[in-house]
Design an enzyme around this catalytic site. Sequence first.
Site, short mmCIF file in Angstrom:
data_model
loop_
_atom_site.label_atom_id
_atom_site.label_comp_id
_atom_site.label_asym_id
_atom_site.label_seq_id
_atom_site.Cartn_x
_atom_site.Cartn_y
_atom_site.Cartn_z
N GLY A 198 72.23 51.73 18.87
CA GLY A 198 72.21 50.32 18.52
C GLY A 198 73.50 49.59 18.80
O GLY A 198 73.52 48.36 18.85
N GLU B 58 74.13 58.46 18.15
CA GLU B 58 73.27 58.72 19.31
C GLU B 58 73.34 57.53 20.26
O GLU B 58 72.36 56.82 20.49
CB GLU B 58 71.82 58.94 18.87
CG GLU B 58 71.59 60.20 18.08
CD GLU B 58 70.16 60.31 17.57
OE1 GLU B 58 69.83 61.36 17.00
OE2 GLU B 58 69.37 59.34 17.71
N GLY C 31 73.59 55.52 23.71
CA GLY C 31 73.21 55.64 25.11
C GLY C 31 73.80 54.49 25.90
O GLY C 31 74.65 54.67 26.77
N ARG D 229 64.88 45.87 33.76
CA ARG D 229 65.17 45.09 32.56
C ARG D 229 65.05 43.57 32.76
O ARG D 229 64.47 42.88 31.91
CB ARG D 229 66.57 45.45 32.02
CG ARG D 229 66.69 46.88 31.54
CD ARG D 229 68.04 47.16 30.89
NE ARG D 229 68.13 46.51 29.58
CZ ARG D 229 68.84 45.41 29.34
NH1 ARG D 229 69.52 44.82 30.30
NH2 ARG D 229 68.86 44.90 28.14
N CYS E 143 55.43 42.70 44.82
CA CYS E 143 54.37 41.68 44.80
C CYS E 143 54.14 41.21 43.37
O CYS E 143 53.00 41.23 42.86
CB CYS E 143 53.08 42.25 45.40
SG CYS E 143 53.25 42.72 47.13
N GLU E 144 55.20 40.83 42.70
CA GLU E 144 55.15 40.30 41.35
C GLU E 144 56.21 39.21 41.22
O GLU E 144 57.36 39.43 41.63
CB GLU E 144 55.41 41.39 40.30
CG GLU E 144 54.40 42.52 40.29
CD GLU E 144 53.01 42.09 39.83
OE1 GLU E 144 52.93 41.06 39.13
OE2 GLU E 144 52.04 42.77 40.19
#
Length: 422
Positions: free
Chosen positions: A231, A273, A275, A311, A342-343
């Site tokens: 977090g 923890e 990341g 993201r 194609c988005e």
Amino acid sequence: MEKKPFVTLEQIQTIAETYPTPFHLYDEKGIRENARRLHQAFAWNKGYKEYFAVKATPNPFILKILREEGCGTDCSSLTELMLSEGCGFTGPEIMFSSNDTPAEDFAYAGKLGATINLDDITHIQYVEDILGRIPETISCRYNPGGVYEISNGIMDNPGDAKYGMTKAQMIEAFRILQKKGAKTLGIHAFLVSNTVTNDYYPALARTLFELAVELKKETKAHIGFINLSGGVGIPYRPEQEPNDILAIGEGVRKAFEEILVPAGMGDVALFTECGRFMLGPYGCLVTKAIHEKHTYKEYIGVDACAANLMRPAIYGAYHHITVAGKEDAPCDHMYDVVGSLCENNDKFAIDRMLPQVETGDYLIIHDAGAHGFAMGYNYNGKLRSAELLLKEDGAVQMIRRAETPGDYFATFDFCDLLKRFK
């Protein structure tokens, strides 16, 4: 905070001669220095350990660097456990935190002697049935429910999250686990993601420390560790101030001495923890401008796409962009920086002010060291890019090769097709 890339145009040009764009590039020096700062921040706690969240950057070369810096791993799946084992992590160096967990994952965690963190009270019997026992050291994940709010407008809704147990369930779980042979119990919680404030960890610590005192009083359990999880975030935007990890560690220490020490629990070990905090700023996605388009807006098309960094597409997340070699040029052109999927959400930036971008320019997309390559996918038949490590001595090492069409077709049972694209 000014966003400065850790790689220069000249370095990129040299790298691209061997490894074509797009590629993910990691900064070994930055990773090691950051890991040492984190350990310095919590050195006051005798049992402290950082369990790196493998899901953020699941690469064995990265994991081995972090192991050399004293970290363990936080795993959430069978393959992450296998990856940790392959990198030399064993037993209590591995924390297994999962939810809706398949039986084979728990079985492998038990085989490795990993510390299992239970997400639900019903998993107690499930784990006992799989392992034939309850491990002597085991942890439970807490969810306080409701809305969790701290200063600086940081808020989340644990009551809507699928993770963790209620307080009543935690008390009952501790009682059951002790009856089944558990001797050392741990507490874990993850409440807010990517906080750019020094207040979050101390606030979370107070919540968990108070819970620990209550659990000990109600169950007489020996609580060996408290896991503050992740977090702690990073400043994706230039105007954001980064967290001061030393100030965060000091805030947690103050809470520890005010709550746990008077309760006779001064021997409790603290775990984290992280990341994103560990790897995010120390990785970037390097891509080349291959097209420009002038219609209702100004577009720069690059050779990377959301399959390389999703993201921005799924969250609308901001990632800063530097045009390599034009760091000091005025940002007087507005562009949408787009990929080729194609988005229509395949955009790294919308209405972003940048220096004039010309075809052939290299763009550095910042803060892609965590949840970047790891979230890649093969939509439109796109192939995952290479991962490279900029070593401390300036050399570049390929730590994962780029995918080939042969990789893409390897899971099809079409022998002729496989032979053609080998």
